[in-house]
Design a protein around this motif. Structure first.
Motif, PDB file in Angstrom:
ATOM      1  N   MET A 105      81.107  38.955  14.674  1.00 25.67           N
ATOM      2  CA  MET A 105      80.359  39.725  15.659  1.00 25.67           C
ATOM      3  C   MET A 105      81.315  40.436  16.591  1.00 25.67           C
ATOM      4  O   MET A 105      82.452  40.000  16.778  1.00 25.67           O
ATOM      5  N   GLY A 106      80.873  41.549  17.109  1.00 27.49           N
ATOM      6  CA  GLY A 106      81.704  42.312  18.023  1.00 27.49           C
ATOM      7  C   GLY A 106      81.022  43.604  18.396  1.00 27.49           C
ATOM      8  O   GLY A 106      79.948  43.932  17.885  1.00 27.49           O
ATOM      9  N   LEU A 107      81.669  44.332  19.260  1.00 31.06           N
ATOM     10  CA  LEU A 107      81.138  45.594  19.740  1.00 31.06           C
ATOM     11  C   LEU A 107      81.178  46.651  18.642  1.00 31.06           C
ATOM     12  O   LEU A 107      81.926  46.524  17.663  1.00 31.06           O
ATOM     13  N   SER A 108      80.409  47.690  18.820  1.00 33.45           N
ATOM     14  CA  SER A 108      80.428  48.821  17.908  1.00 33.45           C
ATOM     15  C   SER A 108      81.845  49.384  17.834  1.00 33.45           C
ATOM     16  O   SER A 108      82.501  49.584  18.858  1.00 33.45           O
ATOM     17  N   GLY A 109      82.320  49.600  16.618  1.00 30.53           N
ATOM     18  CA  GLY A 109      83.656  50.149  16.443  1.00 30.53           C
ATOM     19  C   GLY A 109      84.771  49.142  16.513  1.00 30.53           C
ATOM     20  O   GLY A 109      85.944  49.504  16.522  1.00 30.53           O
ATOM     21  N   SER A 110      84.446  47.845  16.525  1.00 31.63           N
ATOM     22  CA  SER A 110      85.489  46.825  16.679  1.00 31.63           C
ATOM     23  C   SER A 110      86.119  46.385  15.358  1.00 31.63           C
ATOM     24  O   SER A 110      87.050  45.595  15.369  1.00 31.63           O
ATOM     25  N   GLY A 111      85.609  46.856  14.207  1.00 22.29           N
ATOM     26  CA  GLY A 111      86.238  46.546  12.933  1.00 22.29           C
ATOM     27  C   GLY A 111      85.478  45.571  12.054  1.00 22.29           C
ATOM     28  O   GLY A 111      85.991  45.142  11.022  1.00 22.29           O
ATOM     29  N   LYS A 112      84.255  45.224  12.411  1.00 21.80           N
ATOM     30  CA  LYS A 112      83.474  44.252  11.616  1.00 21.80           C
ATOM     31  C   LYS A 112      83.239  44.754  10.192  1.00 21.80           C
ATOM     32  O   LYS A 112      83.494  44.035   9.233  1.00 21.80           O
ATOM     33  N   SER A 113      82.756  45.976  10.063  1.00 23.85           N
ATOM     34  CA  SER A 113      82.470  46.526   8.732  1.00 23.85           C
ATOM     35  C   SER A 113      83.743  46.691   7.924  1.00 23.85           C
ATOM     36  O   SER A 113      83.767  46.420   6.721  1.00 23.85           O
ATOM     37  N   THR A 114      84.807  47.112   8.567  1.00 24.34           N
ATOM     38  CA  THR A 114      86.092  47.244   7.873  1.00 24.34           C
ATOM     39  C   THR A 114      86.558  45.891   7.364  1.00 24.34           C
ATOM     40  O   THR A 114      87.043  45.782   6.232  1.00 24.34           O
ATOM     41  N   LEU A 115      86.405  44.854   8.169  1.00 32.21           N
ATOM     42  CA  LEU A 115      86.768  43.506   7.734  1.00 32.21           C
ATOM     43  C   LEU A 115      85.987  43.110   6.487  1.00 32.21           C
ATOM     44  O   LEU A 115      86.570  42.660   5.497  1.00 32.21           O
ATOM     45  N   VAL A 116      84.676  43.284   6.518  1.00 35.10           N
ATOM     46  CA  VAL A 116      83.854  42.904   5.369  1.00 35.10           C
ATOM     47  C   VAL A 116      84.214  43.736   4.145  1.00 35.10           C
ATOM     48  O   VAL A 116      84.282  43.224   3.025  1.00 35.10           O
ATOM     49  N   ARG A 117      84.501  45.007   4.337  1.00 29.56           N
ATOM     50  CA  ARG A 117      84.922  45.851   3.206  1.00 29.56           C
ATOM     51  C   ARG A 117      86.245  45.367   2.616  1.00 29.56           C
ATOM     52  O   ARG A 117      86.449  45.429   1.408  1.00 29.56           O
ATOM     53  N   CYS A 118      87.146  44.889   3.466  1.00 27.47           N
ATOM     54  CA  CYS A 118      88.409  44.327   2.970  1.00 27.47           C
ATOM     55  C   CYS A 118      88.167  43.026   2.203  1.00 27.47           C
ATOM     56  O   CYS A 118      88.774  42.793   1.160  1.00 27.47           O
ATOM     57  N   LEU A 119      87.286  42.182   2.724  1.00 27.63           N
ATOM     58  CA  LEU A 119      87.004  40.903   2.061  1.00 27.63           C
ATOM     59  C   LEU A 119      86.376  41.109   0.691  1.00 27.63           C
ATOM     60  O   LEU A 119      86.611  40.321  -0.234  1.00 27.63           O
ATOM     61  N   THR A 120      85.580  42.163   0.553  1.00 24.99           N
ATOM     62  CA  THR A 120      84.910  42.438  -0.730  1.00 24.99           C
ATOM     63  C   THR A 120      85.700  43.426  -1.583  1.00 24.99           C
ATOM     64  O   THR A 120      85.271  43.765  -2.682  1.00 24.99           O
TER      65      THR A 120
END
Length: 143
Positions: A105-120
């Motif tokens: 969890m985190g603020l908008s633009g904090s890298g959550k989606s990028t993290l998940v894209r890296c994990l997958t």
């Protein structure tokens, strides 16, 4: 940007669990869990997922950022000004044990989606390791 939780977790009296915080106080993450509490007490369980020093940097010569202590320690603004790079995930490390619920969890633009894209592996991380049941999935072929 998601910043490293590689700092050791510690038991916090206010949560009666383990408190982990990012190095960026604007995006602090606190998540006491039974598994993390057990780990802090010295009881270990094998990890299903283990992420170690994960980085995702966008821009020219992105691979130089995690390898250079000087560049890796720059603020987001200074990194962009000096290298034209943007670090979306910075030196992130965590483990997820069997049965553990892990929340990103985190603020908008904090890298959550990028993290998940890296994990997958929808995008390739710049540096680090992603272990799934002991196998580094970043070294696996696309098949």
């Amino acid at each position: 940007m998601v910043q490293g939780m590689s700092v050791p977790a510690h038991v916090g009296p206010q949560t009666k669990g383990v408190t982990r915080m990012t190095s960026d106080t604007r995006n602090h993450v606190v998540h006491p869990t039974p598994v993390a509490t057990a780990q802090a007490a010295g009881m270990t369980r094998p990890s299903v997922i283990s992420v170690q020093s994960l980085w995702k940097v966008f821009g020219p010569k992105a691979a130089d950022v995690p390898r250079s202590p000087g560049l890796a320690s720059l603020s987001r603004r200074d990194l962009k000004e000096q290298t034209s790079c943007v670090a979306a995930v910075c030196d992130l490390s965590f483990d997820v044990a069997p049965g553990e619920v892990f929340v990103v969890m985190g603020l908008s633009g904090s890298g959550k989606s990028t993290l998940v894209r890296c994990l997958t592996r929808l995008i390739e991380p710049t540096a680090g390791r992603v272990m799934f049941h002991g196998e580094d999935i970043l070294t696996c072929s696309e098949k």
